[in-house]
Design a protein around this motif. Structure first.
Motif, PDB file in Angstrom:
ATOM      1  N   GLU A 194       3.336  13.447  -6.770  1.00 34.82           N
ATOM      2  CA  GLU A 194       3.852  12.357  -6.577  1.00 34.82           C
ATOM      3  C   GLU A 194       2.863  12.020  -8.233  1.00 34.82           C
ATOM      4  O   GLU A 194       3.974  10.782  -8.419  1.00 34.82           O
ATOM      5  CB  GLU A 194       3.520  11.548  -5.907  1.00 34.82           C
ATOM      6  CG  GLU A 194       2.753  11.455  -5.559  1.00 34.82           C
ATOM      7  CD  GLU A 194       1.268  12.159  -4.612  1.00 34.82           C
ATOM      8  OE1 GLU A 194       0.179  10.657  -4.634  1.00 34.82           O
ATOM      9  OE2 GLU A 194       1.669  13.098  -4.538  1.00 34.82           O
ATOM     10  N   LYS A 306      -5.362   8.865   0.316  1.00 35.76           N
ATOM     11  CA  LYS A 306      -4.172   9.300   0.712  1.00 35.76           C
ATOM     12  C   LYS A 306      -4.334  10.479   0.499  1.00 35.76           C
ATOM     13  O   LYS A 306      -5.356  11.240   0.119  1.00 35.76           O
ATOM     14  CB  LYS A 306      -3.641   8.631  -0.709  1.00 35.76           C
ATOM     15  CG  LYS A 306      -2.548   9.573  -1.427  1.00 35.76           C
ATOM     16  CD  LYS A 306      -1.100   8.598  -1.159  1.00 35.76           C
ATOM     17  CE  LYS A 306      -0.385   9.441  -1.527  1.00 35.76           C
ATOM     18  NZ  LYS A 306       0.001  10.445  -1.557  1.00 35.76           N
ATOM     19  N   HIS A 342      -3.755   4.275  -5.991  1.00 34.39           N
ATOM     20  CA  HIS A 342      -2.492   4.397  -4.804  1.00 34.39           C
ATOM     21  C   HIS A 342      -2.642   3.348  -4.068  1.00 34.39           C
ATOM     22  O   HIS A 342      -2.222   2.436  -3.670  1.00 34.39           O
ATOM     23  CB  HIS A 342      -3.455   5.575  -3.712  1.00 34.39           C
ATOM     24  CG  HIS A 342      -2.849   6.844  -4.137  1.00 34.39           C
ATOM     25  ND1 HIS A 342      -3.781   7.750  -4.659  1.00 34.39           N
ATOM     26  CD2 HIS A 342      -2.055   7.515  -4.332  1.00 34.39           C
ATOM     27  CE1 HIS A 342      -3.462   8.440  -5.149  1.00 34.39           C
ATOM     28  NE2 HIS A 342      -2.158   8.630  -4.231  1.00 34.39           N
ATOM     29  N   LEU A 346       0.651   1.497  -4.356  1.00 31.57           N
ATOM     30  CA  LEU A 346       1.223   0.868  -2.807  1.00 31.57           C
ATOM     31  C   LEU A 346       1.861  -1.121  -3.133  1.00 31.57           C
ATOM     32  O   LEU A 346       2.537  -0.919  -2.705  1.00 31.57           O
ATOM     33  CB  LEU A 346       0.091   0.711  -1.786  1.00 31.57           C
ATOM     34  CG  LEU A 346       1.051   0.385  -0.312  1.00 31.57           C
ATOM     35  CD1 LEU A 346       0.973   1.568   0.129  1.00 31.57           C
ATOM     36  CD2 LEU A 346      -0.908  -0.045   1.156  1.00 31.57           C
ATOM     37  N   SER A 350       6.233   0.825  -3.643  1.00 26.90           N
ATOM     38  CA  SER A 350       6.635   2.107  -4.331  1.00 26.90           C
ATOM     39  C   SER A 350       7.243   2.902  -3.349  1.00 26.90           C
ATOM     40  O   SER A 350       8.049   3.985  -3.507  1.00 26.90           O
ATOM     41  CB  SER A 350       5.619   2.830  -4.407  1.00 26.90           C
ATOM     42  OG  SER A 350       4.821   3.053  -3.534  1.00 26.90           O
ATOM     43  N   TRP A 352       6.201   3.904  -0.739  1.00 29.55           N
ATOM     44  CA  TRP A 352       4.727   4.350   0.584  1.00 29.55           C
ATOM     45  C   TRP A 352       4.877   3.003   1.726  1.00 29.55           C
ATOM     46  O   TRP A 352       4.250   2.412   1.494  1.00 29.55           O
ATOM     47  CB  TRP A 352       3.714   4.560   0.049  1.00 29.55           C
ATOM     48  CG  TRP A 352       4.104   6.341  -0.843  1.00 29.55           C
ATOM     49  CD1 TRP A 352       4.896   6.017  -1.999  1.00 29.55           C
ATOM     50  CD2 TRP A 352       3.629   6.950   0.182  1.00 29.55           C
ATOM     51  NE1 TRP A 352       4.887   7.527  -2.894  1.00 29.55           N
ATOM     52  CE2 TRP A 352       4.244   7.921  -1.577  1.00 29.55           C
ATOM     53  CE3 TRP A 352       3.554   7.548   0.799  1.00 29.55           C
ATOM     54  CZ2 TRP A 352       3.904   9.640  -1.400  1.00 29.55           C
ATOM     55  CZ3 TRP A 352       2.879   9.508   0.917  1.00 29.55           C
ATOM     56  CH2 TRP A 352       3.627  10.398  -0.339  1.00 29.55           C
ATOM     57  N   THR A 353       4.511   3.821   3.043  1.00 34.36           N
ATOM     58  CA  THR A 353       3.959   2.839   3.875  1.00 34.36           C
ATOM     59  C   THR A 353       3.035   3.151   4.342  1.00 34.36           C
ATOM     60  O   THR A 353       2.538   5.011   4.663  1.00 34.36           O
ATOM     61  CB  THR A 353       4.718   2.218   4.869  1.00 34.36           C
ATOM     62  OG1 THR A 353       5.465   3.621   5.270  1.00 34.36           O
ATOM     63  CG2 THR A 353       6.459   1.811   4.499  1.00 34.36           C
ATOM     64  N   PHE A 363       0.323   8.475   5.741  1.00 33.24           N
ATOM     65  CA  PHE A 363       1.124   7.766   4.665  1.00 33.24           C
ATOM     66  C   PHE A 363       2.669   8.052   5.225  1.00 33.24           C
ATOM     67  O   PHE A 363       2.839   9.110   5.389  1.00 33.24           O
ATOM     68  CB  PHE A 363       0.496   8.209   4.017  1.00 33.24           C
ATOM     69  CG  PHE A 363      -0.710   8.519   3.069  1.00 33.24           C
ATOM     70  CD1 PHE A 363      -0.660   6.588   2.350  1.00 33.24           C
ATOM     71  CD2 PHE A 363      -1.951   8.219   3.403  1.00 33.24           C
ATOM     72  CE1 PHE A 363      -1.557   6.105   2.095  1.00 33.24           C
ATOM     73  CE2 PHE A 363      -2.359   7.898   3.034  1.00 33.24           C
ATOM     74  CZ  PHE A 363      -3.163   6.126   2.746  1.00 33.24           C
ATOM     75  N   PRO A 365       6.483   8.698   3.205  1.00 39.43           N
ATOM     76  CA  PRO A 365       6.764   8.339   2.150  1.00 39.43           C
ATOM     77  C   PRO A 365       7.672   7.961   2.142  1.00 39.43           C
ATOM     78  O   PRO A 365       8.710   8.305   2.765  1.00 39.43           O
ATOM     79  CB  PRO A 365       7.336  10.249   1.722  1.00 39.43           C
ATOM     80  CG  PRO A 365       7.221  11.181   3.025  1.00 39.43           C
ATOM     81  CD  PRO A 365       6.330  10.480   4.290  1.00 39.43           C
ATOM     82  N   GLN A 373      11.043  11.902   5.691  1.00 37.05           N
ATOM     83  CA  GLN A 373       9.970  10.769   6.329  1.00 37.05           C
ATOM     84  C   GLN A 373       9.288  11.003   7.317  1.00 37.05           C
ATOM     85  O   GLN A 373       8.296  10.058   8.141  1.00 37.05           O
ATOM     86  CB  GLN A 373       9.948   9.340   6.401  1.00 37.05           C
ATOM     87  CG  GLN A 373      11.070   8.879   5.471  1.00 37.05           C
ATOM     88  CD  GLN A 373      11.148   7.111   5.741  1.00 37.05           C
ATOM     89  OE1 GLN A 373      12.821   7.000   6.050  1.00 37.05           O
ATOM     90  NE2 GLN A 373      10.993   6.773   3.886  1.00 37.05           N
TER      91      GLN A 373
END
Length: 389
Positions: A194, A306, A342, A346, A350, A352-353, A363, A365, A373
């Motif tokens: 990614e 991550k 990372h 965050l 982006s 991501w949560t 994580f 996506p 997700q």
């Protein structure tokens, strides 16, 4: 055809600059520097004006102190430039090569031959390729190398940093260049599939991470009796509006995302300013994450949490899942360990949560990466060893 016309126009402009310099037109109007005068005439930056003045000095005839007309310093290059076969950038590359320390060691006839060869080959290369060819040619001709002569000065290291624009440029000697390249190389690998950063972006992030680690480990001399640290200057009005902006010691303005990221691990001294700019409160220069808590988080996350990232604990920061200013607790269940890349990702929204599920960070996506997700986590470690230090 169009490029040839453009190059001839460049030559006309350079000839005009050289003519004004020879006639003393700039000096007659009170300018002590041709660069400053040209910058005013063209309305360009001084760095652009300086480059054109140097080219004019290299490829145009000039007047000696006793009034004699002297040929161009780079006669062969001047001929190719006048014919439109090479452009302004090609001329700069040749001029820089012929000013190098190795080129200055060449005998006059060898130096002239090298300049003629570069001018002859220049039209066949892009400027970047020409620079490599020029370096190799001069190194071949300078077979004796610098030797041990006392009059050989070491190459000067230069570094220019614009706090206003963030631009960085300079020149490093061989050893310093190798040291920097080695340090950057260890941090420049993509962080997984990614990671779509370009190589220059990865190098810039790596340089920031090197500086941050040095500051964190207190390996720099003290300044003003304290080890170097960042002072985050926050106007009171901004603080009351959830700190949408702040500044640093050297005048850099922080956008909200960077300010929130700094606030996560607080490797900075927050300084609150009133409306008149007076300090109302200065925080203590210590981490908001207690050492014992950091150790517990490190034991759980084993470096960057991550999945796919192998950053060790010593290179990581602590991130609050629920922001501290929103009531989030400074506790294991609300904190996760992230590397700088990372962490920044965050805070850049982006998509991501992160959540803590059964005591382990997961994580999630964004949909553009995974429509389902599905949460991702690091594989379990059968033997967890608490890192020391």
């Amino acid at each position: 055809m169009c490029e040839t016309v453009t190059r001839r126009l460049e030559h006309i402009q350079i000839e005009l600059v050289a003519s004004l310099m020879r006639d003393g037109a700039f000096a007659d109007r009170g300018y002590r520097s041709a660069t400053q005068a040209l910058a005013d005439v063209l309305g360009c930056d001084t760095v652009v004006a300086r480059r054109r003045v140097r080219v004019a000095e290299d490829v145009c005839p000039h007047i000696s102190l006793d009034g004699q007309s002297l040929p161009p310093r780079l006669p062969s290059t001047a001929g190719e430039f006048a014919a439109g076969r090479i452009g302004l950038r090609h001329v700069e590359v040749i001029a820089d090569a012929m000013r190098s320390t190795a080129a200055r060691r060449l005998a006059p006839d060898v130096w002239a031959g090298a300049e003629a060869k570069l001018a002859e080959q220049a039209s066949a290369y892009r400027p970047g390729e020409l620079a490599v060819f020029a370096h190799d040619l001069i190194m071949l001709l300078d077979q004796d190398g610098p030797g041990e002569r006392e009059d050989d000065l070491p190459q000067a290291n230069e570094l220019h940093l614009s706090i206003r624009t963030g631009k960085l440029k300079g020149q490093l000697d061989g050893l310093t260049r190798e040291l920097l390249a080695t340090a950057l190389d260890a941090l420049c690998l993509p962080r997984g599939p990614e990671d779509d950063r370009t190589a220059p972006e990865r190098r810039a992030d790596a340089l920031g991470e090197i500086c941050q680690r040095v500051l964190d480990t207190a390996q720099l001399p003290q300044t003003g009796g304290e080890r170097p640290h960042l002072n985050v200057i926050i106007p009171l009005a901004e603080l009351e509006h959830r700190a949408r902006a702040a500044g640093l010691d050297f005048g850099t303005h922080l956008p909200p995302a960077d300010l929130r990221m700094l606030a996560c691990d607080a490797r900075a001294v927050p300084i609150v300013l009133g409306g008149a700019g007076q300090p109302l409160d200065v925080g203590r220069a210590r981490r908001t994450i207690p050492d014992g808590l950091r150790r517990a988080i490190a034991a759980r996350d084993r470096g960057c949490a991550k999945p796919g990232c192998g950053r060790p604990v010593s290179w990581c920061e602590i991130h609050h899942l629920e922001a501290w200013e929103n009531g989030g607790a400074t506790a294991v269940h609300n904190c996760v360990m992230l590397c700088r890349y990372h962490h920044r990702l965050l805070h850049r929204e982006s998509g991501w949560t992160i959540r803590i599920h059964n005591g382990i960070p997961e994580f999630i996506p964004p949909k553009w990466i995974d429509r389902t997700q599905t949460a991702r986590r690091k594989p379990p470690c059968l033997t967890v060893v608490l890192p020391m230090g």
